[in-house]
Enzyme design. Structure first.
Site, PDB file in Angstrom:
ATOM      1  N   TYR A  86       0.839  -1.189   0.000  1.00 20.35           N
ATOM      2  CA  TYR A  86       0.000   0.000   0.000  1.00 20.35           C
ATOM      3  C   TYR A  86       0.882   1.250   0.000  1.00 20.35           C
ATOM      4  O   TYR A  86       1.830   1.344   0.762  1.00 20.35           O
ATOM      5  CB  TYR A  86      -0.901   0.009   1.230  1.00 20.35           C
ATOM      6  N   HIS A 114      -8.402  -0.696   3.298  1.00 17.37           N
ATOM      7  CA  HIS A 114      -7.782  -0.978   4.594  1.00 17.37           C
ATOM      8  C   HIS A 114      -7.530   0.286   5.411  1.00 17.37           C
ATOM      9  O   HIS A 114      -6.469   0.447   6.029  1.00 17.37           O
ATOM     10  CB  HIS A 114      -6.481  -1.754   4.423  1.00 17.37           C
TER      11      HIS A 114
END
Length: 267
Positions: A158, A212
């Site tokens: 990420y 997330h």
């Protein structure tokens, strides 16, 4: 058989594919009768094991295996401060194991005890990842060849890992080494990924994505709007539950956000 009691509760830690999992085994006064449950909290698995072995097991030994609801209330209420990922996962593992025992005693699969089936099958999705767009597409194509039509797509770490290159972020001198997250680069990399996947693989497959909780509310709004052209089946966990609860109390953010973001209330 009506007097079967819990003899012991054990917690086992395993890690297939380097993912920490916690398995609960509830043993009974009948030597060949036991049940298994999942109590996985991957990032704090040792805390779950402690909750099971040091608190739940001593409390439940000698209790009737049939009284699942009473045992659940006892596990939940006895700690005074209730809920939280550690306690909830520990309770879930024990609860599942008790239902496993119930099904074995009845000689029926658990879904039959809960009312039986209502369909012949369910749709499932697979997770496609890679260090580049090409690797993600290859993973998706493998799943499509296996018959899957729902795929959740991510690319690398990420924070904007694009085309297999780790991100380079300007940071203060003497800043410690580690993984630094750059929301803008992350968002841009996801746009490029889904744009390419849609152009190359078309619309015969449903796509999903999991944020997330890495974006601020203003970034969530921007991200949701920019992802609209790719018609995602869902994208979820855009921000933390605490922010979502605050937005509901304010009564404003939800009004603008809800038409675009699926599964936000589900954690």
């Amino acid at each position: 058989m009506n007097d079967i009691q819990i003899r012991n509760i054990k917690a086992f830690v395993t890690a297939p594919r380097d993912i920490n999992l916690v398995v609960v085994k509830v043993e009974t006064s009948e030597p060949e009768l036991y049940g298994y449950g999942c109590a996985t909290f991957t990032w704090r698995y040792k805390a779950v094991v402690t909750a099971i072995t040091e608190y739940l097991a001593p409390m439940l030994k000698g209790k009737p295996v049939d009284d699942i609801e009473e045992l659940w209330q006892m596990m939940m209420g006895s700690s005074y401060w209730r809920n939280g990922p550690v306690l909830n996962n520990a309770i879930s593992g024990v609860d599942e194991a008790l239902w496993d025992i119930k099904g074995k005693r009845a000689g029926l699969p658990l879904y039959s005890l809960l009312g039986g089936t209502c369909r012949e099958g369910i749709t499932v999705y697979r997770h496609a990842d890679g260090s580049s767009i090409e690797e993600v597409e290859e993973s998706i194509q493998v799943y499509m060849e296996e018959g899957y039509r729902y795929v959740r797509c991510h690319m690398g770490t990420y924070g904007g890992n694009f085309n297999g290159k780790c991100q380079t972020i300007v940071k203060p001198e003497h800043a410690p080494d580690g993984a630094y997250f750059h929301p803008r680069r992350y968002m841009e990399s996801v746009y490029r990924l889904f744009d390419r996947v849609r152009r190359d693989l078309g619309w015969e497959i449903e796509l999903m994505h999991d944020v997330h909780e890495r974006l601020a509310p203003a970034q969530v709004l921007e991200f949701a709007k920019n992802m609209e052209p790719y018609k995602l089946f869902f994208w979820k966990t855009a921000w933390r539950r605490s922010i979502w609860n605050f937005s509901k109390r304010c009564g404003t953010i939800r009004l603008f956000l809800w038409p675009w973001v699926s599964f936000l209330p589900i954690h």
